[in-house]
Motif scaffolding. Structure first.
Motif: not given
Lengths: 419, 419
Positions: B213-220, B358-361, B390-391, B396-397
């Protein structure tokens, strides 16, 4: 002006030996009075190469202070491993010797401040030998930018994208002895350790320290799996290099923000197999752009899409220095860039002028390694880049109006590049 | 399984009209029962195109709730401007209609959570129509990665590098009426507003929301001067567009860090003249890489340097879906990608299965705009990316084992791409 200068050369590893023997030893206005290394075999290799070419063999020493104590020596070249170069440079400046240092990063921020302090106390120049500032592509783009053909510059990218595993890092580990200084860093530290090949030319293009400055940076890193994968595959699972963890991330991305609003993206990418070497050099302006990977140089009004037109554009917009180099005997390594950067330094010593890459440039570029470590430790949080000029960047003009100047385009045919 | 589905189409701007008339209206298993827009001329343009092609003209409405209230409708397409799409999607899900939404970003993070909540309450799928997931290059690279030919993936880059000033942004401003929704954003906001063309394919390549999963981002962000320079030059200094300030930076760079240690670099670059369009797609693994700008696909062992070999590699490693598309009549816009992404959605509706995106994407990709605004406001400080699953991402397959699946390579010749 001095007709001929005397130098001492400290550090005779692969790179030091190469630049000395292929460039500086061939310059008629330079006498290499000393060579210095801690290892006998390195000293012998270099002295042999002098004998072979029938050039007077320099004095050999293992103590660089022998050089600094000789009042005849005008300048030194510091080509030692990554650590400790600023300390030698500082001693040299206090001994009144111009100092050239090989590209790299400092270990700590303090070293950078100390370098600036030594310059401000002594007035003796120090210059990072950033050869990529004198590369054809970088010079042509500098020329285009300084002529205003790209409009207002907004963004730049650069990278050191070079697969080093097989070529360098593990070259000498067969005997289980880590000899390459870079490997020690890669085992122990995670940082942007090698930004200057791209940051040097970009800094000059964006007038850093002369009307602009780098204000802060954010650094974000990928995982580190390339070195372990490589060593397992090539050295076997039982090698100690396969069993250790490497702190150096495979891809390190740094974003620098400048006082004049430009962003600079730097990428270190040295531990994964690559399709091709790249410095990922690109410049984006309001009226034009360049892109190394697609070999495109674009000025508004040209028919799009533009790709693979670099050579054609170079022919039209080559920097006068490169034009002259092309007509010369093409001495020196790496397509002339080693020759040109060493000439830039030597001319400054001969003329007792400021170097085209000065102490403020050198300290700023050196500081990146330490600053990126701080940002990485905070998940890419912004870290301030010190103003090593202490505010002087606002009004600093180019002080070297000679052919090697990178702050403006100077066509100076009276200084031959082959003396 | 349904033989034929009935849909409603909301939003008939340039893009909505184009995708409807060039793709979905031509599908034999789809009946377009409704078209909806607030403007009469848009409704007329689309209905005229149906009449021209002798396709039964859909019911026209200005109120999308007319569509949601019709129990015969199976699915809707939301092709309205950038704002407010998730709200319509949520209503549709509560009305039991599958929902496709055009690519973009949400205004707020709350919208994204609301979308997930609506799905979890209703079980009705929603799918972002990220057509670039179905592009030849992106599919071939997905194929290479899922076959393990690039080794362990470490880093990816992507960008939306497309000079929009003349082509889109100011197309309709002659009458001094801002009609392009993007322009309003560019005047008022600074963000990564359009990441999904690259982030979609990269997410699927890195198994985001399915084991990663994508955990965090930095934007400059760089300064903003391109739009002002353009409007002064093209619309004159007196135009109101030359006098206003634009908050949108010319170049927005985002670094995403993933749970499995990869980094993703995203670039938005739409307001400065360009040599060529690029999505700057690159993938770096321990055994191979791809690079869009140098058109290189490299697998360890190939002779370096590798450049311009993409087409040759595509022929060898094309995704089965693209191979089949190539053999078809090549319907639909943008080299088939609009057709394929719409088919992916339609097949899910017909089979009443989950959508490949899907909805999560969808929620994750939509969230980037709002998250980058937060990071920009803090000079690129790290901002957490919510775990919309939510974990559940840990286990997920792929749930859709059909030809449009992007989570694994499925060769499924029994579903024709031209029904």
């Amino acid at each position: 002006m001095k007709e001929k200068i005397k130098i001492g050369w400290i550090g005779l590893g692969r790179r030091g030996h190469f630049v000395l023997s292929s460039c500086v030893a061939l310059m008629k206005d330079v006498e290499v009075k000393y060579i210095c290394d801690l290892l006998d075999d390195k000293l012998k290799r270099t002295s042999d190469s002098f004998i072979e070419r029938k050039i007077p063999c320099p004095i050999m020493t293992k103590d660089y202070r022998d050089i600094l104590n000789d009042p005849e020596v005008d300048a030194i070249f510091v080509m030692t491993g990554w650590s400790g170069r600023p300390a030698i440079a500082i001693e040299a400046m206090h001994a009144g010797k111009y100092c050239a240092i090989e590209v790299g990063c400092s270990d700590t921020l303090e070293e950078c401040f100390d370098l600036v302090k030594a310059y401000e106390e002594t007035g003796v120049p120090v210059m990072m030998l950033e050869n990529c500032c004198y590369c054809r592509r970088e010079l042509a783009i500098l020329n285009l930018v300084k002529q205003g053909l790209f409009g207002e510059i907004v963004h730049a990218t650069g990278g050191y994208m070079h697969y080093l595993n097989k070529e360098e890092l593990f070259r000498e580990v067969e005997n289980d002895d880590v000899k390459h200084y870079r490997l020690g860093y890669y085992i122990n530290r995670n940082r942007e350790s090698y930004p200057t090949h791209e940051l040097g030319p970009i800094s000059k293009t964006l007038s850093i320290n002369r009307g602009n400055r780098m204000v802060r940076l954010n650094c974000i890193t990928s995982k580190s799996v390339g070195l372990k994968d490589y060593t397992k595959e090539k050295l076997g699972a039982d090698s100690k290099y396969s069993k250790m963890d490497y702190k150096q991330a495979d891809v390190v991305t740094t974003l620098v923000t400048c006082a004049n609003g430009q962003t600079i993206q730097l990428t270190l990418d040295t531990t994964l197999p690559r399709a091709h070497y790249s410095r990922n050099y690109s410049i984006r302006g309001t009226r034009g752009m360049s892109n190394e990977d697609s070999k495109a140089i674009f000025i508004e009004g040209m028919d799009e899409p533009v790709r693979d037109n670099e050579l054609e554009m170079f022919e039209k917009y080559d920097h006068p220095l490169y034009v002259e180099y092309e007509k010369s005997k093409k001495l020196g390594g790496h397509g002339g860039i080693d020759w040109l950067v060493c000439r830039a330094f030597v001319e400054s010593v001969k003329n007792q002028t400021q170097t085209p890459i000065d102490v403020y440039d050198t300290a700023t570029w050196l500081s990146i390694g330490a600053l990126t470590e701080m940002s990485i430790a905070q998940n890419g949080a912004p870290v301030d880049i010190p103003d090593f000029t202490n505010g002087k960047w606002q009004n600093r003009e180019p002080v070297v109006r000679q052919k090697y100047c990178l702050d403006e385009i100077v066509d100076d045919p009276n200084t031959p590049i082959i003396p």
